[in-house]
Design a protein around this motif. Structure first.
Motif, PDB file in Angstrom:
ATOM      1  N   ILE A 127      -0.273 -20.020  20.940  1.00 55.77           N
ATOM      2  CA  ILE A 127      -0.679 -21.237  20.184  1.00 55.77           C
ATOM      3  C   ILE A 127       0.199 -21.845  19.358  1.00 55.77           C
ATOM      4  CG2 ILE A 127      -2.273 -21.747  18.318  1.00 55.77           C
ATOM      5  CD1 ILE A 127      -4.230 -19.562  19.351  1.00 55.77           C
TER       6      ILE A 127
ATOM      7  N   PRO B 249      -0.975 -18.765   9.425  1.00 58.99           N
ATOM      8  CA  PRO B 249      -2.107 -17.803   9.821  1.00 58.99           C
ATOM      9  C   PRO B 249      -2.008 -17.513  11.343  1.00 58.99           C
ATOM     10  CG  PRO B 249      -2.789 -20.150   9.186  1.00 58.99           C
ATOM     11  CD  PRO B 249      -1.285 -19.928   8.820  1.00 58.99           C
ATOM     12  N   THR B 250      -1.668 -18.680  12.024  1.00 54.32           N
ATOM     13  CA  THR B 250      -1.468 -18.103  13.647  1.00 54.32           C
ATOM     14  C   THR B 250      -0.825 -17.060  13.882  1.00 54.32           C
ATOM     15  OG1 THR B 250      -1.562 -20.706  13.687  1.00 54.32           O
ATOM     16  CG2 THR B 250      -1.462 -19.263  15.819  1.00 54.32           C
TER      17      THR B 250
ATOM     18  N   ILE C 242      -3.175 -13.677  11.250  1.00 56.32           N
ATOM     19  CA  ILE C 242      -4.603 -13.355  12.082  1.00 56.32           C
ATOM     20  C   ILE C 242      -4.379 -12.287  13.029  1.00 56.32           C
ATOM     21  CG2 ILE C 242      -5.981 -14.504  13.637  1.00 56.32           C
ATOM     22  CD1 ILE C 242      -6.403 -16.818  12.287  1.00 56.32           C
TER      23      ILE C 242
ATOM     24  N   LEU D 244      -6.457  -8.446  13.547  1.00 55.84           N
ATOM     25  CA  LEU D 244      -7.282  -8.059  14.810  1.00 55.84           C
ATOM     26  C   LEU D 244      -6.564  -6.795  15.362  1.00 55.84           C
ATOM     27  CD1 LEU D 244      -7.853 -11.505  16.342  1.00 55.84           C
ATOM     28  CD2 LEU D 244      -9.242 -10.349  15.319  1.00 55.84           C
TER      29      LEU D 244
ATOM     30  N   VAL E 154      -7.596 -23.194  16.973  1.00 53.90           N
ATOM     31  CA  VAL E 154      -7.972 -22.021  17.621  1.00 53.90           C
ATOM     32  C   VAL E 154      -7.834 -20.697  16.696  1.00 53.90           C
ATOM     33  CG1 VAL E 154      -7.187 -20.385  19.357  1.00 53.90           C
ATOM     34  CG2 VAL E 154      -7.833 -22.875  20.184  1.00 53.90           C
ATOM     35  N   PRO E 155      -6.944 -20.588  16.039  1.00 53.06           N
ATOM     36  CA  PRO E 155      -6.721 -19.450  15.198  1.00 53.06           C
ATOM     37  C   PRO E 155      -8.070 -19.013  14.262  1.00 53.06           C
ATOM     38  CG  PRO E 155      -4.702 -20.694  15.007  1.00 53.06           C
ATOM     39  CD  PRO E 155      -5.548 -21.397  15.894  1.00 53.06           C
ATOM     40  N   GLN E 156      -8.413 -20.357  13.526  1.00 53.00           N
ATOM     41  CA  GLN E 156      -9.462 -20.378  12.696  1.00 53.00           C
ATOM     42  C   GLN E 156     -10.783 -20.079  13.398  1.00 53.00           C
ATOM     43  OE1 GLN E 156      -8.397 -23.930  10.795  1.00 53.00           O
ATOM     44  NE2 GLN E 156      -9.547 -23.276   9.068  1.00 53.00           N
TER      45      GLN E 156
ATOM     46  N   LEU F   3     -10.905 -16.227  14.435  1.00 49.07           N
ATOM     47  CA  LEU F   3     -11.477 -15.494  13.061  1.00 49.07           C
ATOM     48  C   LEU F   3     -12.858 -15.805  12.798  1.00 49.07           C
ATOM     49  CD1 LEU F   3      -9.491 -13.930  11.389  1.00 49.07           C
ATOM     50  CD2 LEU F   3      -9.967 -15.774   9.661  1.00 49.07           C
TER      51      LEU F   3
END
Lengths: 230, 178
Positions: free
Chosen positions: A126, A164-165, A169, A173, B129-131, B134
């Motif tokens: 991403i 965050p990417t 995040i 996970l 996409v990341p949001q 999540l």
């Protein structure tokens, strides 16, 4: 000659990385084995990529403060070198992954579908897509000043979303990839001292190489601009 | 319908993907509808910060309404697998808000690059996409009676939203000048 000291440093450090990185004694760990030497290449690529993207966003901020097109050219060049380093990081990671995570009893296709769900891989993909989108946005605007302004704004916004990417995040996970509990390659307790001797020169060397490539790109695009205006 | 009563995980995934498309279509219009004359009028009466905040407010309300509507339609047509409906509704509102914030700002960028709708999808997809990932993970907890919603992740989403608002207020003035 006075200004080329860092290019010489870069070459020396990279020569050291390639020779010492392949020759030093490494801790003998199960599963990892000799592939641990990939630390000097795979992790260094991501370090260099992150540095390139950071420099790129700094240039974007400077463009918005001064509206000098020079900074816009710099921002674009650093972002494209960052993409290149990211792709290299991905491919070195794929080689590493095929030796450590891949299940030799399964056909490659079956292992791939399990491994492709890795949150870190998705995050990195991403991050690269964000910068591909930056390039697409740049090419979709004709007017030069408008292009520079809009893409600088997107670059800053995208950089804020990049954190965050790739940093937050993937750590929330579950994952096979190391790095959930901190920064394993940077932690002084994690890396054996013999590897650390090669690790840091490798990080610096690859980053300097990225900067070097980018300065050449910038000079090239400045020459092209000059031709355009004369 | 192709799937009459999907199981919880499918329901959840489907719901968030639909939310994404709703948001792209609802919010994308907000800057493209305005013609040059009206933009010039706004330009003369409001400061860029106020303007973008107003846009954000309107789009947030729009998206909150849309989220509730799609939740209602989903539970009418695809059954209701929610075990913990209250917290899922809360997450839907938070998620709808997050989506609307990010896409409002991207719509402002895309409005400057003329071929709007396509560029909007290209710019928006990697950023959202990341949001979305999540949100899907967090809201999975609402479908199992024993799981609790992780508070840390929810707080992070809220922090991200505040970050987006701040960036929008800081960066919008540069897009506004023509």
């Amino acid at each position: 000659m006075r200004k080329s000291w860092w290019k010489i440093t870069c070459i020396v450090l990279l020569v050291f990385t390639f020779t010492a990185g392949l020759l030093i004694t490494i801790p003998d760990l199960p599963i990892l084995g000799e592939t641990i030497r990939n630390l000097f290449f795979h992790v260094a690529m991501w370090m260099a990529m992150m540095t390139m993207f950071t420099i790129s966003v700094v240039h974007s901020v400077r463009y918005l403060r001064t509206f000098d097109l020079k900074y816009d050219i710099n921002a674009r060049a650093y972002a494209s070198t960052g993409i290149l380093l990211g792709v290299l990081g991905y491919s070195t990671g794929a080689i590493w992954m095929s030796f450590t995570w891949g299940d030799p009893n399964n056909p490659a296709f079956a292992s791939f579908s399990a491994l492709a769900r890795e949150p870190k891989l998705i995050g990195a993909a991403i991050a690269l897509l964000i910068y591909f989108a930056y390039m697409v946005l740049r090419d979709s605007i004709q007017d030069m000043d408008k292009k520079a302004r809009v893409s600088a704004v997107y670059n800053i916004f995208a950089f804020a979303m990049l954190f965050p990417t790739i940093w937050i995040i993937p750590r929330i996970l579950p994952s096979l990839h190391p790095g959930r509990e901190g920064n394993p390659a940077l932690n002084f307790k994690d890396v054996s001292s013999s590897m650390r001797i090669v690790e840091w020169p490798a990080f610096i060397g690859w980053t300097l190489l990225g900067v070097w490539i980018t300065t050449l790109k910038i000079r090239f695009s400045l020459l092209k601009e000059k031709k355009l205006f004369s | 319908m192709a799937v009459s009563e999907p199981e919880a995980a499918v329901w959840n995934g489907l719901f968030w993907v639909i939310q994404l498309f709703i948001c792209i279509n609802a919010v994308a219009k907000s800057f493209m509808q305005e013609n040059r004359g009206r933009m010039l009028y706004f330009y003369s009466i409001a400061s860029p910060g106020d303007f973008v905040l107003a846009k954000i407010l309107f789009n947030s309300l729009l998206m909150l309404g849309m989220s509730m509507l799609s939740l209602l339609l989903f539970s009418l047509f695809l059954g209701n697998p929610m075990k913990n409906a209250g917290s899922f509704i809360g997450l839907v509102l938070l998620g709808g808000w997050s989506l609307s914030l990010v896409f409002t700002f991207l719509a402002a960028i895309a409005a400057k690059a003329q071929q709007n709708a396509a560029i909007m999808a290209v710019l928006g997809f990697p950023i959202i996409v990341p949001q979305l990932l999540l949100l899907m993970r967090v809201s999975n907890a609402a479908f199992a009676p024993l799981l609790t919603i992780p508070v840390g992740a929810v707080l992070m989403l809220v922090a991200l939203d505040l970050l987006v608002i701040m960036l929008a207020v800081i960066l919008f003035p540069f897009l506004w000048k023509d």
